[in-house]
Design an enzyme around this catalytic site. Structure first.
Site, short mmCIF file in Angstrom:
data_model
loop_
_atom_site.label_atom_id
_atom_site.label_comp_id
_atom_site.label_asym_id
_atom_site.label_seq_id
_atom_site.Cartn_x
_atom_site.Cartn_y
_atom_site.Cartn_z
N LYS A 134 22.11 19.08 20.81
CA LYS A 134 21.89 18.60 22.16
C LYS A 134 22.45 19.59 23.15
O LYS A 134 23.40 20.28 22.77
CB LYS A 134 22.50 17.21 22.39
CG LYS A 134 23.91 16.96 21.88
CD LYS A 134 25.11 17.70 22.35
CE LYS A 134 25.45 17.99 23.74
NZ LYS A 134 26.68 18.79 23.90
N TYR A 219 25.96 12.69 27.22
CA TYR A 219 26.47 11.59 26.40
C TYR A 219 26.42 10.27 27.17
O TYR A 219 26.15 9.22 26.59
CB TYR A 219 27.91 11.87 25.95
CG TYR A 219 28.00 12.85 24.82
CD1 TYR A 219 27.79 12.45 23.50
CD2 TYR A 219 28.29 14.19 25.04
CE1 TYR A 219 27.87 13.35 22.45
CE2 TYR A 219 28.36 15.11 24.01
CZ TYR A 219 28.15 14.68 22.71
OH TYR A 219 28.22 15.58 21.68
P1 NDP Z 1 29.54 28.73 20.42
O1 NDP Z 1 29.49 29.70 21.53
O2 NDP Z 1 30.86 28.47 19.78
O3 NDP Z 1 28.54 29.18 19.27
C1 NDP Z 1 27.20 29.48 19.51
C2 NDP Z 1 26.72 30.48 18.49
O4 NDP Z 1 25.34 30.75 18.73
C3 NDP Z 1 27.40 31.85 18.55
O5 NDP Z 1 28.62 31.91 17.84
C4 NDP Z 1 26.34 32.76 17.94
O6 NDP Z 1 26.43 32.69 16.52
C5 NDP Z 1 25.02 32.09 18.32
N1 NDP Z 1 24.32 32.79 19.40
C6 NDP Z 1 23.07 33.26 19.32
N2 NDP Z 1 22.71 33.86 20.46
C7 NDP Z 1 23.77 33.78 21.29
C8 NDP Z 1 23.99 34.22 22.62
N3 NDP Z 1 23.05 34.86 23.33
N4 NDP Z 1 25.19 33.97 23.17
C9 NDP Z 1 26.15 33.31 22.49
N5 NDP Z 1 25.98 32.88 21.22
C10 NDP Z 1 24.80 33.10 20.62
O7 NDP Z 1 28.91 27.39 20.98
P2 NDP Z 1 29.05 25.93 20.35
O8 NDP Z 1 29.03 26.05 18.87
O9 NDP Z 1 30.18 25.24 20.97
O10 NDP Z 1 27.72 25.22 20.88
C11 NDP Z 1 26.46 25.48 20.30
C12 NDP Z 1 25.52 24.30 20.55
O11 NDP Z 1 26.05 23.14 19.95
C13 NDP Z 1 25.30 23.96 22.03
O12 NDP Z 1 23.96 23.62 22.26
C14 NDP Z 1 26.19 22.74 22.26
O13 NDP Z 1 25.71 21.89 23.27
C15 NDP Z 1 26.14 22.08 20.90
N6 NDP Z 1 27.35 21.31 20.61
C16 NDP Z 1 27.21 20.03 20.18
C17 NDP Z 1 28.31 19.25 19.90
C18 NDP Z 1 28.16 17.88 19.37
O14 NDP Z 1 29.16 17.18 19.25
N7 NDP Z 1 26.96 17.44 19.02
C19 NDP Z 1 29.68 19.78 20.11
C20 NDP Z 1 29.71 21.17 20.50
C21 NDP Z 1 28.57 21.88 20.77
P3 NDP Z 1 26.11 33.96 15.59
O15 NDP Z 1 27.17 34.97 15.95
O16 NDP Z 1 26.24 33.42 14.24
O17 NDP Z 1 24.73 34.42 15.94
#
Ligand code: NDP
Length: 367
Positions: A134, A219
Site C-alpha cells: 500500500k 490506514y
Molecule cells: P525502503 O526505502 O526501506 O525500501 C524500499 C526498497 O525499494 C529499497 O531498499 C530498494 O531495494 C527498492 N527500490 C527500488 N527503487 C528504488 C528507488 N528509486 N528509491 C528507493 N528504493 C528503491 O522503504 P519501505 O520498505 O519502508 O517501504 C516500501 C513500501 O512498503 C512502500 O510502498 C510503503 O508504503 C510500504 N510499507 C508498508 C508497510 C505495511 O505495514 N504494510 C510498512 C512499511 C512500508 P533494493 O535495494 O533491494 O532495490
C-alpha cells in the site's frame, strides 16, 4: 505454471483415490491441498521487505524463494540468510525473465510507491501473481489499470493490507456486522508518526506520490471502510503545513478529513507526519462502542469495547498475512475483509477525493 508440482499433486491424489475409502481420501485430499506452499519472490529489499522476509520464516503456507533487487550486495546477503538459489535472483532490468521460472508463484512488490504500478504490471505480464504494498498506486486511475492488466494476464492482484487478517480487528468487524454496537454512526481514525530524515523517498513527491496520506493516512481511510462496513459517498478535507521546507509542494504533512456514508454515518480522521502516538480507531454505535489503540501498528494491537477487552492472540501480522494470501491464491479462499486490487482501488478513489477536497475546499461527492 507449476507443472511438476501439479503432476505430483495429481499423482498423489489418484493413488489416494484408489487405495482409500471416500471419506479418508477426502481428508487426505484436504491435507495435500493444505500442504501446497506459495513460493514468493520479494521485490525491494528495504526496511519493510526485510520485515516481511523475517515474518515469512514462520509461515506454514508461504515461502520466500526469490528476490528482485537493484543492490547486488543485498542479493548476496539474502541468498545466504534465506537460502535463495541464484536462479531465483533478479534485478529491475531482467525480472521479466521470471516468466520462465516455474519455481516462483508470486512477486511481492515492496518498493517506493511510484514504482508499484510499473513493476506490478511487469510481474503480471510475466504470468506471476502480484502482491503489492500500500498505497497500491499513486492514484485511482493507476490502480484501475493495474486491476485490468492483472485480469487480462490471468493473475491475481492482492494488496499488502496486513490489518485485514489481524485477529482483534476481525473480531470487532464481525461484532459490528452482527449488530452488537447497534447502528454505527461515527468512526474516528487517527494515523500519524513523526517522519525523520528529510531526504528519504517518502518526502519526495515523485517517488511517494504525496505525503503522510499516501503512507499512514490511508490506514484511517481503509479502517473507516472496514469498521463501518460501508463505502463513503462524500469527502471533505483540510490541510495544515507547519514546515514547508521539509514538506514541499505536493507532499502533505497533516490533513484532517471527513467522510459521509449512505447510512448517515460519518468518519472524522487525521493523517500526519508530525505527531507520534497517533494510532487510534474509535467506532461508536447506538448500542455500544469499540476502541483500538494501537490500531494499525505492528502490534500487539489493543482493543476493547463497552463490554470489556477484546482478547485474541498476537501473531506477527505479516506471517498471518502471507499464510492467508497463500490460501487465497492457492485454494481460492475468500478473506473476511477483501485484499484484492479492487479493494486497493477503492482506497485510491478516496485518496484522490481527499486531495481534490484540500485543493478546492469543497465537498467532493463519490460514487
Ligand atoms: P525502503 O526505502 O526501506 O525500501 C524500499 C526498497 O525499494 C529499497 O531498499 C530498494 O531495494 C527498492 N527500490 C527500488 N527503487 C528504488 C528507488 N528509486 N528509491 C528507493 N528504493 C528503491 O522503504 P519501505 O520498505 O519502508 O517501504 C516500501 C513500501 O512498503 C512502500 O510502498 C510503503 O508504503 C510500504 N510499507 C508498508 C508497510 C505495511 O505495514 N504494510 C510498512 C512499511 C512500508 P533494493 O535495494 O533491494 O532495490
Amino acid at each position: 505454471m507449476n507443472t511438476r508440482r501439479e503432476f505430483l499433486h495429481k499423482a498423489t491424489l489418484s493413488s489416494l483415490a484408489v487405495s482409500l475409502p471416500f471419506s479418508d481420501s477426502l481428508a487426505a485430499f484436504n491435507s495435500v491441498q493444505e500442504d501446497k506452499v506459495l513460493r514468493v519472490a520479494i521485490m525491494g529489499l528495504g526496511s519493510y521487505g526485510t520485515r516481511v522476509a523475517e515474518a515469512m520464516k514462520d509461515c506454514k503456507r508461504a515461502k520466500l524463494v526469490g528476490v528482485v533487487s537493484g543492490t547486488p550486495s543485498k542479493i548476496a546477503a539474502w541468498q545466504e540468510k534465506y537460502g535463495i538459489p541464484s536462479k531465483n535472483c533478479y534485478n529491475y532490468e531482467n525480472f521479466d525473465q521470471i516468466k520462465d521460472n516455474p519455481d516462483i508463484d508470486a512477486v511481492y512488490v515492496i518498493t517506493p510507491n511510484s514504482l508499484h504500478k510499473p513493476y506490478s504490471i511487469r510481474v503480471a505480464k510475466a504470468g506471476k501473481h502480484v502482491i503489492c504494498e500500500k498505497p497500491m498506486a499513486l492514484n485511482a486511475e493507476e490502480a484501475k489499470e493495474m486491476v485490468e492488466v492483472c485480469k487480462a494476464a490471468g493473475v491475481h492482484l492482492l494488496v499488502g493490507y496486513r490489518m485485514h487478517f489481524e485477529a482483534k480487528t476481525l473480531e470487532i468487524v464481525q461484532r459490528q456486522r452482527a449488530g452488537e454496537f447497534g447502528k454505527t454512526l461515527f468512526f474516528q481514525g487517527l494515523s500519524g508518526f513523526i517522519i525523520g530524515d528529510p531526504s528519504q523517498w517518502r518526502l519526495n513527491k515523485e517517488l511517494a506520490g504525496g505525503g503522510a496520506m499516501m503512507d499512514i493516512g490511508i490506514y484511517s481511510i481503509n479502517g473507516a471502510r472496514y469498521m463501518l462496513g460501508e463505502e463513503p459517498i462524500w469527502v471533505t478535507a483540510q490541510e495544515v503545513k507547519t514546515d514547508p521546507v521539509k514538506f514541499k509542494e505536493g507532499v502533505d504533512e497533516t490533513i484532517t478529513f471527513q467522510m459521509g456514508f449512505p447510512s448517515g454515518a460519518v468518519a472524522s480522521c487525521l493523517s500526519t507526519y508530525s505527531l507520534n502516538n497517533l494510532d487510534k480507531f474509535f467506532l461508536n454505535g447506538t448500542k455500544g462502542f469499540a476502541e483500538m489503540q494501537p490500531s494499525t501498528g505492528y502490534g500487539p494491537i489493543k482493543a476493547w469495547t463497552n463490554k470489556g477487552p477484546v482478547d485474541a492472540e498476537h501473531i506477527t501480522h505479516q506471517t498471518t498475512q502471507m499464510d492467508e494470501m497463500a490460501a487465497i491464491l492457492l485454494d481460492g479462499k475468500k478473506s473476511i475483509i477483501p485484499v484484492d486490487g479492487e479493494e486497493g482501488w477503492k482506497d485510491m478513489v478516496i485518496v484522490d477525493a481527499i486531495y481534490k477536497a484540500v485543493k478546492t475546499g469543497e465537498k467532493v461527492k463519490l460514487g
